[in-house]
Design an enzyme around this catalytic site. Structure first.
Site, short mmCIF file in Angstrom:
data_model
loop_
_atom_site.label_atom_id
_atom_site.label_comp_id
_atom_site.label_asym_id
_atom_site.label_seq_id
_atom_site.Cartn_x
_atom_site.Cartn_y
_atom_site.Cartn_z
N SER A 4 75.04 -41.66 37.94
CA SER A 4 74.38 -40.35 37.97
C SER A 4 73.79 -40.03 36.61
O SER A 4 74.32 -40.45 35.57
CB SER A 4 75.43 -39.29 38.33
OG SER A 4 74.94 -38.01 38.08
N TYR A 41 84.46 -35.16 37.13
CA TYR A 41 83.56 -35.98 37.95
C TYR A 41 82.63 -36.80 37.05
O TYR A 41 82.47 -38.01 37.22
CB TYR A 41 82.73 -35.09 38.90
CG TYR A 41 81.59 -35.84 39.55
CD1 TYR A 41 81.82 -36.77 40.56
CD2 TYR A 41 80.25 -35.65 39.12
CE1 TYR A 41 80.77 -37.48 41.13
CE2 TYR A 41 79.21 -36.35 39.69
CZ TYR A 41 79.48 -37.26 40.69
OH TYR A 41 78.44 -37.98 41.26
N LYS A 85 82.11 -41.16 36.40
CA LYS A 85 80.90 -41.99 36.44
C LYS A 85 80.79 -42.81 35.15
O LYS A 85 80.46 -44.00 35.17
CB LYS A 85 79.64 -41.14 36.65
CG LYS A 85 79.55 -40.54 38.05
CD LYS A 85 79.49 -41.59 39.14
CE LYS A 85 79.63 -41.04 40.53
NZ LYS A 85 79.92 -42.03 41.56
P1 NAD Z 1 78.95 -38.26 50.28
O1 NAD Z 1 80.22 -37.50 50.05
O2 NAD Z 1 78.04 -37.79 51.33
O3 NAD Z 1 79.27 -39.79 50.54
C1 NAD Z 1 80.38 -40.45 49.98
C2 NAD Z 1 81.15 -41.07 51.13
O4 NAD Z 1 82.26 -41.81 50.63
C3 NAD Z 1 81.71 -40.04 52.12
O5 NAD Z 1 81.26 -40.39 53.42
C4 NAD Z 1 83.23 -40.18 52.00
O6 NAD Z 1 83.87 -39.97 53.23
C5 NAD Z 1 83.36 -41.59 51.49
N1 NAD Z 1 84.55 -41.84 50.69
C6 NAD Z 1 85.02 -41.12 49.65
N2 NAD Z 1 86.13 -41.70 49.17
C7 NAD Z 1 86.36 -42.81 49.90
C8 NAD Z 1 87.35 -43.82 49.88
N3 NAD Z 1 88.36 -43.79 49.01
N4 NAD Z 1 87.27 -44.84 50.78
C9 NAD Z 1 86.26 -44.87 51.68
N5 NAD Z 1 85.30 -43.94 51.75
C10 NAD Z 1 85.36 -42.91 50.87
O7 NAD Z 1 78.20 -38.35 48.86
P2 NAD Z 1 76.73 -38.86 48.53
O8 NAD Z 1 75.93 -37.69 48.12
O9 NAD Z 1 76.24 -39.75 49.60
O10 NAD Z 1 77.05 -39.68 47.21
C11 NAD Z 1 77.22 -41.09 47.24
C12 NAD Z 1 77.50 -41.56 45.84
O11 NAD Z 1 76.43 -41.19 44.98
C13 NAD Z 1 78.76 -40.99 45.20
O12 NAD Z 1 79.36 -41.99 44.42
C14 NAD Z 1 78.23 -39.88 44.32
O13 NAD Z 1 79.08 -39.62 43.23
C15 NAD Z 1 76.92 -40.49 43.85
N6 NAD Z 1 75.90 -39.51 43.43
C16 NAD Z 1 75.50 -38.54 44.30
C17 NAD Z 1 74.55 -37.60 43.91
C18 NAD Z 1 74.10 -36.51 44.86
O14 NAD Z 1 73.45 -35.57 44.39
N7 NAD Z 1 74.37 -36.58 46.14
C19 NAD Z 1 74.00 -37.66 42.61
C20 NAD Z 1 74.43 -38.68 41.75
C21 NAD Z 1 75.39 -39.60 42.18
#
Ligand code: NAD
Ligand code: UDP
Length: 349
Positions: free
Chosen positions: A135, A160, A164
């Site tokens: 991120s 958080y 990262k």
């Molecule tokens: P999200 O919560 O929609 O998706 C993450 C998924 O991982 C969820 O479906 C959750 O059920 C699953 N999960 C969590 N812990 C788990 C575990 N221990 N075992 C198996 N599954 C697990 O989030 P997202 O927005 O799709 O984000 C995906 C990734 O991108 C994350 O790592 C997040 O930190 C990163 N990210 C997201 C954003 C954003 O704005 N959405 C920005 C920067 C980085």
């Protein structure tokens, strides 16, 4: 192409927002995405949605990424059926900044601990290509915009953000310890929007923290009013500036990063960070105005106080991804907001 003849890749967090869209992009590019999710922050309907868009019964496994025994079995089973994993796209993590302040140990355990278990399993099975969801939060408030990958990390503002930074370090050490490891660290800016079919999109649980789901829920009448967090910042209109990119552009960047991993020399180890953004900043008021213009919907909003910990202005220098991954965003802010609205309309009130 049948499922069996395609290169199989593991998509952890594959039922989540970005993972589900990436699964669609991977399928379009000729891969077989193997979805894995513990459904902690997702619903099984997202998996059905991916299958519907892809018109294929893609594999899904409800597994927690920290469950080493189940992971080990999955990797072995795929190998035994003649479809060994060619790479891993690791999305699974907790992602709520505020929650991480209240539950830092839970965040460390899941985000950093989950990655550690995954990497141990991958190394055991000789799966060397890893694409990681990082991120732009790793940069904190940058001293210069647009921000490039060489900008220094700031002390993390939240647990958080720290996870990262820590995961990037774990992956860097991992790559150095293992001959032939290829790791792409993808630093996302602000992903928004939904698949244009509106079959999959973002499913925020409870009251959204992020701007776009709050805005679309306000336009649809679920929320009364959007509060703009501060208009006294040193930006052109006083509101904070971010780099919003369409989630399908982000999904396609993962395909490009996976291909990049696969083309690295098999004996050399490499870890490379890539900024993923449009290269353009938009203020909160610009986002509201663009949304109102392209959807014809009014967004009731008021100016409120600043939100603690907000970065004033950040947008990406995406030139490394353009040059080395041959990737750039193809959808503009208006398209992203239209798709976000189409998804909200489908969800209804
Ligand atoms: P999200 O919560 O929609 O998706 C993450 C998924 O991982 C969820 O479906 C959750 O059920 C699953 N999960 C969590 N812990 C788990 C575990 N221990 N075992 C198996 N599954 C697990 O989030 P997202 O927005 O799709 O984000 C995906 C990734 O991108 C994350 O790592 C997040 O930190 C990163 N990210 C997201 C954003 C954003 O704005 N959405 C920005 C920067 C980085
Ligand atoms: N924001 C806002 N009102 C909201 C939610 C967000 O004004 O209800 C602003 C926030 O202050 C930031 C921008 O919108 O300037 C993007 O916030 P978001 O939480 O979506 O992303 P992040 O801050 O993590 O980049």
């Amino acid at each position: 192409m049948s499922e069996g003849s395609r290169p199989h890749v593991l998509v952890t967090g594959g039922a989540g927002y970005i993972g589900s869209h990436t699964a669609v992009a991977l399928h379009e590019a000729g891969f077989c995405p193997v979805l894995l999710d513990n459904l902690d922050n997702a619903s099984i309907e997202a998996v059905s949605g991916v299958r519907e868009i892809c018109q294929e019964d893609l594999p899904f496994h409800q597994i927690d990424v920290r469950d080493g025994a189940s992971l080990d079995k999955l990797f072995s089973d795929l190998y035994a059926q003649g479809t060994p994993l060619q790479g891993i796209l690791h999305f699974a993590a907790h992602k709520a900044v505020g929650e991480s302040v209240a539950q830092p140990a839970r965040y460390a355990s899941n985000n950093v601990g989950g990655l550690a278990v995954l990497l141990e399993t991958a190394a055991k099975h000789g799966v060397n290509n890893v694409v990681f969801s990082s991120s732009c939060t790793v940069y904190g408030e940058p001293s210069q915009v647009p921000v490039s990958e060489s900008a220094p990390f700031q002390t993390a503002e939240s647990p958080y953000g720290w996870t990262k930074q820590a995961c990037e370090r774990v992956l860097t050490d991992h790559a150095q310890s293992l001959a032939g490891a290829h790791v792409a660290l993808l630093r996302y800016f602000n992903p928004i929007g939904a698949h244009p079919s509106a079959i999959i999109g973002e499913l925020p649980l409870g009251v959204p923290n992020n701007l776009i789901p709050y805005l679309t829920q306000t336009a649809s009448g679920i929320r009364q009013k959007l509060t703009v967090f501060g208009n006294d910042y040193p930006t052109p209109d006083g509101t904070c500036v971010r780099d919003y990119l369409h989630v399908m552009d982000l999904a396609e960047a993962h395909v490009a990063a996976l291909k990049w991993c696969k083309t690295q020399a098999s004996t050399s180890s490499v870890v490379r960070a890539f900024n993923l953004g449009t290269g353009q900043g938009a203020s909160v008021l610009e986002v509201i105005q663009t949304f109102e213009r392209v959807t014809g919907q009014q967004v009731a909003h008021e100016i409120g106080g600043r939100r603690a910990g907000d970065v004033v202005a950040i947008w990406a220098d995406p030139s490394r991804a353009q040059k080395e991954l041959a990737w750039s965003t193809q959808r503009d802010l208006a398209t992203s907001l239209q798709d976000a609205w189409r998804w909200q309309e489908k969800l209804g009130r």
